[in-house]
Scaffold this active site. Structure first.
Site, PDB file in Angstrom:
ATOM      1  N   LYS A 190     -20.197  17.713 -10.586  1.00  0.00           N
ATOM      2  CA  LYS A 190     -20.421  17.077 -11.798  1.00  0.00           C
ATOM      3  C   LYS A 190     -21.687  16.408 -11.865  1.00  0.00           C
ATOM      4  O   LYS A 190     -22.635  16.410 -12.671  1.00  0.00           O
ATOM      5  CB  LYS A 190     -19.080  15.914 -12.363  1.00  0.00           C
ATOM      6  N   GLN A 227     -12.357   9.663 -12.160  1.00  0.00           N
ATOM      7  CA  GLN A 227     -11.841  10.834 -11.547  1.00  0.00           C
ATOM      8  C   GLN A 227     -10.394  10.770 -11.461  1.00  0.00           C
ATOM      9  O   GLN A 227     -10.037   9.715 -10.745  1.00  0.00           O
ATOM     10  CB  GLN A 227     -12.869  11.495 -10.254  1.00  0.00           C
ATOM     11  N   ASP A 286     -14.093  11.571 -21.039  1.00  0.00           N
ATOM     12  CA  ASP A 286     -12.978  12.514 -21.023  1.00  0.00           C
ATOM     13  C   ASP A 286     -12.312  12.865 -22.314  1.00  0.00           C
ATOM     14  O   ASP A 286     -11.549  13.795 -22.417  1.00  0.00           O
ATOM     15  CB  ASP A 286     -12.037  12.080 -20.199  1.00  0.00           C
TER      16      ASP A 286
HETATM   17  N1  GUN Z   1      -9.108  15.228 -12.820  1.00  0.00           N
HETATM   18  C1  GUN Z   1      -8.945  16.678 -13.048  1.00  0.00           C
HETATM   19  N2  GUN Z   1      -9.549  17.122 -14.072  1.00  0.00           N
HETATM   20  C2  GUN Z   1      -9.905  15.937 -14.713  1.00  0.00           C
HETATM   21  C3  GUN Z   1     -10.934  15.633 -15.819  1.00  0.00           C
HETATM   22  O1  GUN Z   1     -11.125  16.593 -16.694  1.00  0.00           O
HETATM   23  N3  GUN Z   1     -11.369  14.393 -15.960  1.00  0.00           N
HETATM   24  C4  GUN Z   1     -10.945  13.384 -15.012  1.00  0.00           C
HETATM   25  N4  GUN Z   1     -11.360  12.065 -15.162  1.00  0.00           N
HETATM   26  N5  GUN Z   1     -10.312  13.580 -13.886  1.00  0.00           N
HETATM   27  C5  GUN Z   1      -9.807  14.804 -13.643  1.00  0.00           C
END
Ligand code: GUN
Length: 288
Positions: free
Chosen positions: A53, A97, A120
């Site tokens: 990311k 995350q 998100d």
């Molecule tokens: N863990 C797995 N997928 C995601 C996501 O799309 N966002 C976040 N914040 N954590 C994750």
């Protein structure tokens, strides 16, 4: 039947290329999108996702603020970090995350992120907006899946969509998005009896559970569009999805590979959310 593989890498690249213009327009107005990515602990898979990311941000001209915190971080400390990022005008979007260590409550952390900076779309206000059909921020993976269907000219209207997996991150928001696009939606979970009887009725089948080869050939209707959201690491180190990829060739009309399918789309949509959050600070009504 020929099975067409949906190339998530190429589509994600196209979306990221389009974003470059939007980032340039923001730069011309003196703004650079800023995305804070917080990770707590040493989960290797999470660390790899976060690295990807942060790298994608750099390539897109999005400033990333990478906050790495030890496993021992208290919930209070984490909430303090989020409050500081909420107050920082150079930070337009925040992602924590998941999963978090067991001593930290996901809900408290998600609710602490300012809804306008929620990269998100997991904040209850943004979840509510999505459920009532006026999404503000769409969760990245479901947004990526919908973008793939659109790019492939797969219109959910009147179709039967079956979503296997009911997570807040993928299954539930995706089911709502499909419903809003006119699909009849079935959501299955780990307790669903005779899963194959449900999946075999799907025109659009989405697997998002994290179980290698859960979806076998007999569970798929010939001609179905199959989107594999699973990312599983096998004992030999190889990645695979939730679908038996080889067995679905010749059955599905369209199929996403793992890797190279939904994964890159998730990152592209995160960048979209970050850029949109920055645009909204300049043009609260106009941002697409
Ligand atoms: N863990 C797995 N997928 C995601 C996501 O799309 N966002 C976040 N914040 N954590 C994750």
């Amino acid at each position: 039947m020929d099975t067409h593989l949906i190339d998530g890498v190429a589509l994600a690249r196209r979306i990221r290329d389009e974003l470059r213009d939007r980032v340039a327009r923001l730069a011309a107005r003196g703004a650079q999108p800023g995305l804070a990515v917080i990770i707590v602990g040493d989960n290797p898979a999470s660390k790899a996702y976060v690295r990807n990311k942060v790298k994608a941000c750099g390539e897109a001209g999005v400033r990333s603020i990478h906050v790495e915190l030890p496993e021992s971080t208290s919930q209070e400390d984490l909430l303090g970090r989020i409050a500081a990022l909420n107050a920082d005008p150079a930070v337009h979007a925040i992602l924590v995350q998941l999963p978090l260590p067991a001593h930290i409550a996901n809900e408290a952390v998600i609710a602490a992120i300012a809804p306008a900076k929620d990269a998100d779309g997991f904040h209850p206000l943004n979840v509510g907006r999505l459920v009532v059909g006026h999404p503000h921020v769409v969760p990245c993976t479901p947004a990526g899946v919908m973008a793939m269907l659109e790019a492939e000219d797969v219109n959910p209207w009147g179709r039967h969509a079956v979503v296997v997996g009911q997570s807040n991150i993928v299954g539930k928001p995706l089911a709502h998005l499909l419903l809003q696009r006119g699909a009849t939606v079935t959501i299955c979970n780990s307790k669903t009896r005779e899963l194959g009887r449900h999946t075999a009725r799907a025109d659009i089948l989405v697997a998002a559970v994290g179980r290698p080869n859960l979806i076998t050939r007999e569970m798929v209707k010939p001609g179905a569009v199959v989107i594999d959201v699973g990312i599983n690491r096998l004992p030999d180190g190889k990645l695979c999805g939730d679908c038996d990829f080889a067995a679905l060739q010749g059955v599905a009309s369209r199929l996403t590979p793992v890797p190279g399918g939904v994964g890159p789309m998730t990152i592209a949509m995160l960048l979209v959310n970050a850029v949109r959050a920055a645009e909204r600070t300049l043009d609260p009504e106009d941002a697409p």
